[in-house]
Write a protein that holds these residues in place. Sequence first.
Motif, PDB file in Angstrom:
ATOM      1  N   MET A   1       0.820  -1.208   0.000  1.00 26.25           N
ATOM      2  CA  MET A   1       0.000   0.000   0.000  1.00 26.25           C
ATOM      3  C   MET A   1       0.860   1.268   0.000  1.00 26.25           C
ATOM      4  O   MET A   1       0.501   2.280  -0.615  1.00 26.25           O
ATOM      5  N   VAL A   2       2.015   1.228   0.669  1.00 23.05           N
ATOM      6  CA  VAL A   2       2.924   2.372   0.661  1.00 23.05           C
ATOM      7  C   VAL A   2       3.464   2.612  -0.758  1.00 23.05           C
ATOM      8  O   VAL A   2       3.460   3.743  -1.259  1.00 23.05           O
ATOM      9  N   LEU A   3       3.940   1.550  -1.394  1.00 17.20           N
ATOM     10  CA  LEU A   3       4.504   1.699  -2.734  1.00 17.20           C
ATOM     11  C   LEU A   3       3.444   2.123  -3.743  1.00 17.20           C
ATOM     12  O   LEU A   3       3.716   2.917  -4.652  1.00 17.20           O
ATOM     13  N   ARG A   4       2.230   1.602  -3.580  1.00 18.78           N
ATOM     14  CA  ARG A   4       1.141   2.054  -4.452  1.00 18.78           C
ATOM     15  C   ARG A   4       0.869   3.543  -4.239  1.00 18.78           C
ATOM     16  O   ARG A   4       0.608   4.290  -5.188  1.00 18.78           O
ATOM     17  N   ALA A   5       0.940   3.973  -2.974  1.00 19.01           N
ATOM     18  CA  ALA A   5       0.719   5.385  -2.663  1.00 19.01           C
ATOM     19  C   ALA A   5       1.808   6.272  -3.249  1.00 19.01           C
ATOM     20  O   ALA A   5       1.529   7.387  -3.693  1.00 19.01           O
ATOM     21  N   VAL A   6       3.050   5.808  -3.252  1.00 23.68           N
ATOM     22  CA  VAL A   6       4.141   6.572  -3.865  1.00 23.68           C
ATOM     23  C   VAL A   6       3.816   6.864  -5.322  1.00 23.68           C
ATOM     24  O   VAL A   6       3.954   7.995  -5.816  1.00 23.68           O
ATOM     25  N   VAL A   7       3.360   5.828  -6.023  1.00 21.89           N
ATOM     26  CA  VAL A   7       3.030   5.980  -7.444  1.00 21.89           C
ATOM     27  C   VAL A   7       1.834   6.916  -7.625  1.00 21.89           C
ATOM     28  O   VAL A   7       1.889   7.885  -8.387  1.00 21.89           O
ATOM     29  N   GLY A   8       0.755   6.620  -6.922  1.00 26.99           N
ATOM     30  CA  GLY A   8      -0.463   7.407  -7.086  1.00 26.99           C
ATOM     31  C   GLY A   8      -0.280   8.869  -6.721  1.00 26.99           C
ATOM     32  O   GLY A   8      -0.687   9.765  -7.471  1.00 26.99           O
ATOM     33  N   GLN A   9       0.365   9.137  -5.576  1.00 27.72           N
ATOM     34  CA  GLN A   9       0.536  10.514  -5.140  1.00 27.72           C
ATOM     35  C   GLN A   9       1.511  11.281  -6.023  1.00 27.72           C
ATOM     36  O   GLN A   9       1.339  12.477  -6.263  1.00 27.72           O
ATOM     37  N   SER A  10       2.541  10.619  -6.518  1.00 32.12           N
ATOM     38  CA  SER A  10       3.491  11.289  -7.407  1.00 32.12           C
ATOM     39  C   SER A  10       2.802  11.742  -8.688  1.00 32.12           C
ATOM     40  O   SER A  10       2.983  12.877  -9.152  1.00 32.12           O
ATOM     41  N   PHE A  11       1.989  10.862  -9.261  1.00 31.68           N
ATOM     42  CA  PHE A  11       1.312  11.220 -10.505  1.00 31.68           C
ATOM     43  C   PHE A  11       0.215  12.262 -10.277  1.00 31.68           C
ATOM     44  O   PHE A  11       0.057  13.188 -11.081  1.00 31.68           O
ATOM     45  N   MET A  12      -0.547  12.144  -9.187  1.00 29.96           N
ATOM     46  CA  MET A  12      -1.617  13.101  -8.957  1.00 29.96           C
ATOM     47  C   MET A  12      -1.078  14.473  -8.575  1.00 29.96           C
ATOM     48  O   MET A  12      -1.735  15.490  -8.816  1.00 29.96           O
ATOM     49  N   THR A  13       0.121  14.532  -7.991  1.00 33.76           N
ATOM     50  CA  THR A  13       0.709  15.807  -7.622  1.00 33.76           C
ATOM     51  C   THR A  13       1.329  16.512  -8.818  1.00 33.76           C
ATOM     52  O   THR A  13       1.143  17.719  -9.014  1.00 33.76           O
ATOM     53  N   PHE A  14       2.044  15.766  -9.655  1.00 30.76           N
ATOM     54  CA  PHE A  14       2.863  16.406 -10.685  1.00 30.76           C
ATOM     55  C   PHE A  14       2.335  16.275 -12.109  1.00 30.76           C
ATOM     56  O   PHE A  14       2.812  16.983 -13.000  1.00 30.76           O
ATOM     57  N   MET A  15       1.358  15.404 -12.349  1.00 32.37           N
ATOM     58  CA  MET A  15       0.789  15.353 -13.697  1.00 32.37           C
ATOM     59  C   MET A  15       0.098  16.661 -14.090  1.00 32.37           C
ATOM     60  O   MET A  15       0.250  17.118 -15.238  1.00 32.37           O
TER      61      MET A  15
END
Length: 390
Positions: free
Chosen positions: A218-232
């Motif tokens: 869940m942490v690694l999934r959050a890294v991916v999701g939050q990175s894309f939602m923040t910077f896309m």
Amino acid sequence: MKPQNQTNLKIIFALTLVHFTGDFYSAFTTPLFPAFMAKLNLTLAQVGLIAGVNRFLSFIVQPVAGYLADRYQGRAIILGGLLMAVVFIPLSGIAGSYWMLMLFIALGSVGSSMFHPCVAGMIPLYSGNRKGFSMSVFNTGGTLAFAVGPFFITAIVAAFGLGAMPATMVLGLAAIVYLWAAVPSPESEGMASLGLIGTLKKQFGTVWKSIFLIWMVMVLRAVVGQSFMTFMPVLLVSRGYSLVSGGLMITVFTLAGTVSGLLAGYFTDRTGSRPIFLASHLLMTPALLMMLSLSGSWIYAGVFMAGFFVLATLPLGVTLAQELAPGGRSMVSSLMMGLAYGLGGAVAPVVGRLADLYSVATVLWAVAFIPLVTVPLILMFPVAKQKTPG
């Protein structure tokens, strides 16, 4: 209170509305980063720091709120936290400095973090024999809010400016009036006599290894999701898309997750969660790479596919962990949502700094491969016996 066999739709709806309302306001911040950057001359590193602090507060507050919710009854954590999110996040629109902006967003984040584990911990009590699907419905409240919120607030800001944000409090305050009457008090797990260590031993003593595996994924999934939602959104604006287009990207991304989350919850009640985790995480990387490669109107199709797989397993980690540790529903929910979300999002300052150095597109391309790292961990998940709901 013992779990019921029948789903209490009225209470599930009320708890889902709490989730929707709080996350609706929480969703305002990310799509407005380009506007905040223009108004306050922020760097990408500063944007990353705001996002990181926002998620870090989830990391700190949610486990504490979950621990207290499992020990004591009362709705102050739920409604008080919701009120903070409704009030402080809209105030960010009139922030006159970087640190004032940070303060308003931080206070709103604390409020949002307070109610999440408590209401998630209440879902199994009212879901009957449809725990996976009920948790997915509850999660839909959050993902739908993150779909509608960005488009709503970017349209408001594009038309009236950041100064109009405080007027949006009216919607949330109206929802709180209804929820005051509709949301029941949480059920204590009878652990008030135990200390923190005693509570953790009772809840996780025999299943901590499995809980840790799920949490890591869940942490690694959050890294991916939050990175894309923040910077896309920042990447899209830099490519010539409008601020509203950046908000629409988050809307499409999270709407896709709303659909996939419901489907994942439905099938998890029948097949177990591990096959759903495997399929989603194996397909996540190609979907993200496709999104980054598309341009024009086609990018929204890529955004939908990426959001579909990135967000599909968001409710499943909570459900699986609650099955393993039913005596600490709120605490385990805080670990899978707040602690995982907070740690995953806390890397945002690092991602922002790397984006300043190497470009947003390059860093997001690298982040897209993280889901492949989770596959060996998912293969070690416990296999729970599933019963087809009646």
